[in-house]
Motif scaffolding. Structure first.
Motif, PDB file in Angstrom:
ATOM      1  N   HIS A  86       0.815  -1.226   0.000  1.00 38.82           N
ATOM      2  CA  HIS A  86       0.000   0.000   0.000  1.00 38.82           C
ATOM      3  C   HIS A  86       0.842   1.266   0.000  1.00 38.82           C
ATOM      4  O   HIS A  86       0.371   2.322  -0.394  1.00 38.82           O
ATOM      5  CB  HIS A  86      -0.991   0.016   1.166  1.00 38.82           C
ATOM      6  N   GLY A  87       2.093   1.177   0.418  1.00 42.56           N
ATOM      7  CA  GLY A  87       2.964   2.355   0.426  1.00 42.56           C
ATOM      8  C   GLY A  87       2.681   3.252   1.621  1.00 42.56           C
ATOM      9  O   GLY A  87       1.534   3.394   2.043  1.00 42.56           O
ATOM     10  N   PRO A  88       3.694   3.886   2.185  1.00 42.91           N
ATOM     11  CA  PRO A  88       3.527   4.657   3.415  1.00 42.91           C
ATOM     12  C   PRO A  88       2.720   5.939   3.237  1.00 42.91           C
ATOM     13  O   PRO A  88       2.211   6.478   4.218  1.00 42.91           O
ATOM     14  CB  PRO A  88       4.970   4.972   3.839  1.00 42.91           C
ATOM     15  N   ARG A  89       2.562   6.426   2.000  1.00 43.28           N
ATOM     16  CA  ARG A  89       1.802   7.662   1.776  1.00 43.28           C
ATOM     17  C   ARG A  89       0.314   7.406   1.540  1.00 43.28           C
ATOM     18  O   ARG A  89      -0.467   8.332   1.471  1.00 43.28           O
ATOM     19  CB  ARG A  89       2.370   8.414   0.564  1.00 43.28           C
ATOM     20  N   ASN A  90      -0.034   6.154   1.366  1.00 45.45           N
ATOM     21  CA  ASN A  90      -1.415   5.815   1.014  1.00 45.45           C
ATOM     22  C   ASN A  90      -2.200   5.365   2.237  1.00 45.45           C
ATOM     23  O   ASN A  90      -1.665   4.691   3.109  1.00 45.45           O
ATOM     24  CB  ASN A  90      -1.424   4.685  -0.026  1.00 45.45           C
ATOM     25  N   PRO A  91      -3.472   5.707   2.279  1.00 46.27           N
ATOM     26  CA  PRO A  91      -4.310   5.221   3.382  1.00 46.27           C
ATOM     27  C   PRO A  91      -4.578   3.727   3.226  1.00 46.27           C
ATOM     28  O   PRO A  91      -4.660   3.225   2.113  1.00 46.27           O
ATOM     29  CB  PRO A  91      -5.604   6.017   3.213  1.00 46.27           C
ATOM     30  N   MET A  92      -4.675   3.029   4.332  1.00 48.05           N
ATOM     31  CA  MET A  92      -5.000   1.617   4.293  1.00 48.05           C
ATOM     32  C   MET A  92      -6.510   1.493   4.434  1.00 48.05           C
ATOM     33  O   MET A  92      -7.082   1.908   5.434  1.00 48.05           O
ATOM     34  CB  MET A  92      -4.295   0.860   5.418  1.00 48.05           C
ATOM     35  N   LYS A  93      -7.164   0.959   3.414  1.00 53.98           N
ATOM     36  CA  LYS A  93      -8.612   0.813   3.421  1.00 53.98           C
ATOM     37  C   LYS A  93      -8.998  -0.570   3.920  1.00 53.98           C
ATOM     38  O   LYS A  93      -8.155  -1.454   4.060  1.00 53.98           O
ATOM     39  CB  LYS A  93      -9.160   1.081   2.021  1.00 53.98           C
ATOM     40  N   ALA A  94     -10.277  -0.755   4.155  1.00 48.84           N
ATOM     41  CA  ALA A  94     -10.771  -2.000   4.746  1.00 48.84           C
ATOM     42  C   ALA A  94     -10.442  -3.227   3.907  1.00 48.84           C
ATOM     43  O   ALA A  94     -10.255  -4.313   4.447  1.00 48.84           O
ATOM     44  CB  ALA A  94     -12.278  -1.907   4.956  1.00 48.84           C
ATOM     45  N   ASP A  95     -10.351  -3.067   2.581  1.00 53.07           N
ATOM     46  CA  ASP A  95     -10.096  -4.240   1.747  1.00 53.07           C
ATOM     47  C   ASP A  95      -8.607  -4.473   1.491  1.00 53.07           C
ATOM     48  O   ASP A  95      -8.251  -5.260   0.626  1.00 53.07           O
ATOM     49  CB  ASP A  95     -10.868  -4.148   0.428  1.00 53.07           C
TER      50      ASP A  95
END
Length: 185
Positions: free
Chosen positions: A39-48
Motif C-alpha cells: 500500500h505504500g507509506p503515503r497511502n491510506p490503508m482501506k478495509a479491503d
C-alpha cells in the motif's frame, strides 16, 4: 480482442475482484501497470487491504496477466506471485499493435514518455503511478493511465480501470460503472 487495464491496486483485494467481475469478464489479457501489493507509506490503508488475498486472486486468475514493476513492488511481493513482474516495462504486441506498459515512476514527464514511445514505436503507452486518469493521443501514440483501482487521487475521488475492446479504450468508475473517458485507438 478484449484487454483489461488496471494499475495501483496497492494490495486492495476487492479493487481487483470488482475490476475482474465488472469489467474484465471475457478478456483475453489483463495488463497491470504496477504497484500491485504494497500500500505504500503515503497511502491510506482501506478495509479491503489484503495483499495475501490479492495474491491468491491474481494467481488463480484464468485470464493471462502481465505486470509492469511499480515503485512499490518489491522482490518479496513478486516472489508470492506465480507470474513475473516485468521491469522496467512490459512490451506486448497484439493484433499488430505495439503496447508498452510501464509504471511511470521512471518516465514521469510527457517528453520522457513521448521519447520512449517513439523509440519503441508504441501504438499504446500505458502507465500508472499518479493515480489519475489520462487518455490522449499525441503523434502516433495513445497515452493511457487507467488511474488507480483502489486509491484514487482524482479530484472526484473515483477509483478507475480501463478496457481496450474493438479498437476503443474506455476508462470506467469501478464502483458506478460510469464511462469517464473513451477514445478510439
Amino acid at each position: 480482442m478484449k484487454i483489461g487495464i488496471i494499475s495501483d491496486t496497492h494490495g486492495h483485494e476487492m479493487a481487483w475482484a470488482h475490476a475482474c467481475e465488472r469489467f474484465f469478464q471475457g478478456a483475453d489479457l489483463i495488463l497491470h501497470a504496477g504497484d500491485v501489493l504494497y500500500h505504500g507509506p503515503r497511502n491510506p490503508m482501506k478495509a479491503d487491504y489484503n495483499p495475501a488475498g490479492l495474491v491468491q486472486r491474481i494467481n488463480a486468475c484464468e485470464i493471462p496477466v502481465i505486470i509492469a514493476k511499480g515503485n512499490c513492488d518489491s522482490s518479496v511481493d513478486a516472489s508470492c506471485l506465480e507470474l513475473p513482474i516485468e521491469a522496467p516495462y512490459a512490451y506486448v504486441v497484439l493484433e499488430g499493435k505495439r503496447i508498452i506498459v510501464t509504471h511511470g515512476d521512471a518516465v514521469m514527464t510527457d517528453a520522457e514518455k513521448d521519447a520512449m514511445a517513439r523509440h519503441l514505436k508504441a501504438d499504446l503507452f500505458i502507465s500508472g503511478h499518479i493515480h489519475q486518469t489520462v487518455l490522449e493521443k499525441r503523434g502516433d501514440t495513445v497515452f493511457l493511465n487507467p488511474g488507480s483501482a483502489a486509491l484514487s487521487k482524482r479530484a472526484d475521488g473515483r477509483n478507475t480501470v480501463a478496457t481496450l475492446e474493438n479498437g476503443k479504450i474506455r476508462i470506467f468508475d469501478i464502483d458506478t460503472k460510469d464511462v469517464l473517458m473513451e477514445l478510439d485507438i
